[in-house]
Design an enzyme around this catalytic site. Structure first.
Site, short mmCIF file in Angstrom:
data_model
loop_
_atom_site.label_atom_id
_atom_site.label_comp_id
_atom_site.label_asym_id
_atom_site.label_seq_id
_atom_site.Cartn_x
_atom_site.Cartn_y
_atom_site.Cartn_z
N ASP A 2 0.81 -1.21 0.00
CA ASP A 2 0.00 0.00 0.00
C ASP A 2 0.85 1.27 0.00
O ASP A 2 1.79 1.38 0.78
CB ASP A 2 -0.88 -0.01 1.25
CG ASP A 2 -2.23 0.56 0.93
OD1 ASP A 2 -2.42 1.08 -0.17
OD2 ASP A 2 -3.10 0.47 1.81
N TRP A 7 3.37 7.40 -3.29
CA TRP A 7 4.83 7.50 -3.47
C TRP A 7 5.11 8.19 -4.80
O TRP A 7 5.97 9.08 -4.88
CB TRP A 7 5.44 6.10 -3.44
CG TRP A 7 6.93 6.03 -3.51
CD1 TRP A 7 7.79 5.97 -2.46
CD2 TRP A 7 7.74 6.00 -4.71
NE1 TRP A 7 9.10 5.90 -2.92
CE2 TRP A 7 9.09 5.91 -4.30
CE3 TRP A 7 7.45 6.02 -6.07
CZ2 TRP A 7 10.14 5.86 -5.20
CZ3 TRP A 7 8.50 5.97 -6.97
CH2 TRP A 7 9.84 5.90 -6.53
N HIS A 19 4.04 1.76 -8.76
CA HIS A 19 3.89 0.31 -8.74
C HIS A 19 5.22 -0.38 -9.09
O HIS A 19 5.58 -1.39 -8.50
CB HIS A 19 2.78 -0.13 -9.70
CG HIS A 19 1.42 0.34 -9.26
ND1 HIS A 19 0.95 0.16 -7.97
CD2 HIS A 19 0.42 0.99 -9.92
CE1 HIS A 19 -0.27 0.68 -7.86
NE2 HIS A 19 -0.61 1.19 -9.02
N LEU A 113 10.73 -21.19 1.77
CA LEU A 113 9.80 -20.10 2.11
C LEU A 113 8.57 -20.24 1.23
O LEU A 113 8.70 -20.40 0.01
CB LEU A 113 10.50 -18.76 1.83
CG LEU A 113 9.67 -17.49 1.90
CD1 LEU A 113 9.25 -17.20 3.33
CD2 LEU A 113 10.46 -16.29 1.35
C1 FPP Z 1 -1.39 -0.49 -3.56
O1 FPP Z 1 -0.97 0.85 -3.71
C2 FPP Z 1 -0.83 -1.36 -4.62
C3 FPP Z 1 -1.57 -2.04 -5.54
C4 FPP Z 1 -3.04 -2.01 -5.56
C5 FPP Z 1 -0.93 -2.86 -6.60
C6 FPP Z 1 0.28 -3.69 -6.23
C7 FPP Z 1 0.53 -4.63 -7.35
C8 FPP Z 1 1.60 -4.62 -8.16
C9 FPP Z 1 2.74 -3.70 -7.93
C10 FPP Z 1 1.62 -5.56 -9.34
C11 FPP Z 1 2.72 -6.56 -9.31
C12 FPP Z 1 2.56 -7.51 -8.17
C13 FPP Z 1 3.35 -8.56 -7.90
C14 FPP Z 1 3.18 -9.30 -6.62
C15 FPP Z 1 4.40 -9.01 -8.82
P1 FPP Z 1 -2.02 1.96 -4.10
O2 FPP Z 1 -2.06 2.07 -5.60
O3 FPP Z 1 -3.34 1.68 -3.47
O4 FPP Z 1 -1.35 3.24 -3.50
P2 FPP Z 1 -2.10 4.50 -2.89
O5 FPP Z 1 -2.94 3.99 -1.76
O6 FPP Z 1 -0.98 5.36 -2.44
O7 FPP Z 1 -2.91 5.10 -4.01
#
Ligand code: FPP
Length: 218
Positions: A2, A7, A19, A113
């Site tokens: 999160d 960021w 991301h 793991l």
């Molecule tokens: C949360 O930050 C993050 C996500 C919803 C996406 C995370 C997924 C990836 C990076 C894709 C790749 C994953 C793997 C495991 C290889 P947010 O966008 O909600 O951030 P914010 O709350 O600051 O808007």
């Protein structure tokens, strides 16, 4: 994972850059988990609610997942990690489902793991899906207790959560592993996911280790 979006925003970058920066944290974190003797780590990558994001962002996340799987699964395999996925697979693109199957097949025999990735995952969906399968299997009410119910979850072998780490200062569960976190300890930090370091991971573990878990007892 999160805080990727914030960021990026703070740096005047597109959310996709956040991301990407979030993915870069994975290798050091998984290494730290291995060093700390953690046996199971679950990452919340995409929730059943994340489909509500703009189509572009969803597409970016799916592409990023595919790219990351291509690059990191062989590395994880070399380091003895077993990869599994939690969530409703049927709505994910076939390319993503194929990458999930390949990652699971390649790493199935590893035991250093266990890494679970929650992808199109929702805690409520998991509970509903378990209830549906219990009904479909024709169990009688007397046969349904907590132990039986657990066997119908997406990955019955996943142990209960000991420590739940929430980044970016959010004080919510957001539909994550609802059944499995019944007695989880929480570590909540303002750090945004792309800034989450191995040092902070060890601090979270130290914080967990210093607590007394009474689980309803004294
Ligand atoms: C949360 O930050 C993050 C996500 C919803 C996406 C995370 C997924 C990836 C990076 C894709 C790749 C994953 C793997 C495991 C290889 P947010 O966008 O909600 O951030 P914010 O709350 O600051 O808007």
């Amino acid at each position: 994972m999160d805080g990727n979006g914030r960021w990026a925003q703070r740096r005047w970058l597109p959310r996709a850059a956040g991301h990407r920066a979030g993915v870069a944290v994975l290798t050091p974190l998984l290494e730290a988990a291995g060093e700390a003797g953690v046996k199971t780590l679950t990452l919340y990558a995409f929730s059943t609610e994340n489909w509500a994001r703009p189509v572009d962002e969803v597409d970016t996340l799916m592409s990023l997942f595919l790219e990351t799987a291509r690059k990191k699964v062989p590395q994880l395999n070399d380091r003895g990690a077993r990869l599994r996925f939690l969530g409703r697979r049927e709505h994910l693109p076939e390319s993503v489902r194929a990458a999930m199957r390949e990652a699971e097949d390649l790493t199935a025999q590893n035991d250093r793991l266990d890494v679970y990735i929650a992808l199109n995952y929702g805690g409520r969906s998991e509970i509903v899906d378990a209830a549906r399968r219990i009904v479909a299997d024709g169990l009688s009410p007397d046969e349904v207790d907590e132990a039986t119910f657990s066997k119908y979850l997406y990955a019955p072998e996943v142990p209960e959560v000991d420590l739940l780490i929430r980044t970016s200062g959010e004080l919510r569960i957001s539909n994550f592993l609802l059944w499995q976190i019944a007695y989880a300890e929480f570590y909540i930090t303002d750090t945004l996911w792309p800034d989450f370091s191995r040092e902070e991971f060890f601090r979270a573990i130290e914080s967990y280790a210093s607590r007394s878990r009474r689980r309803g007892g004294v």
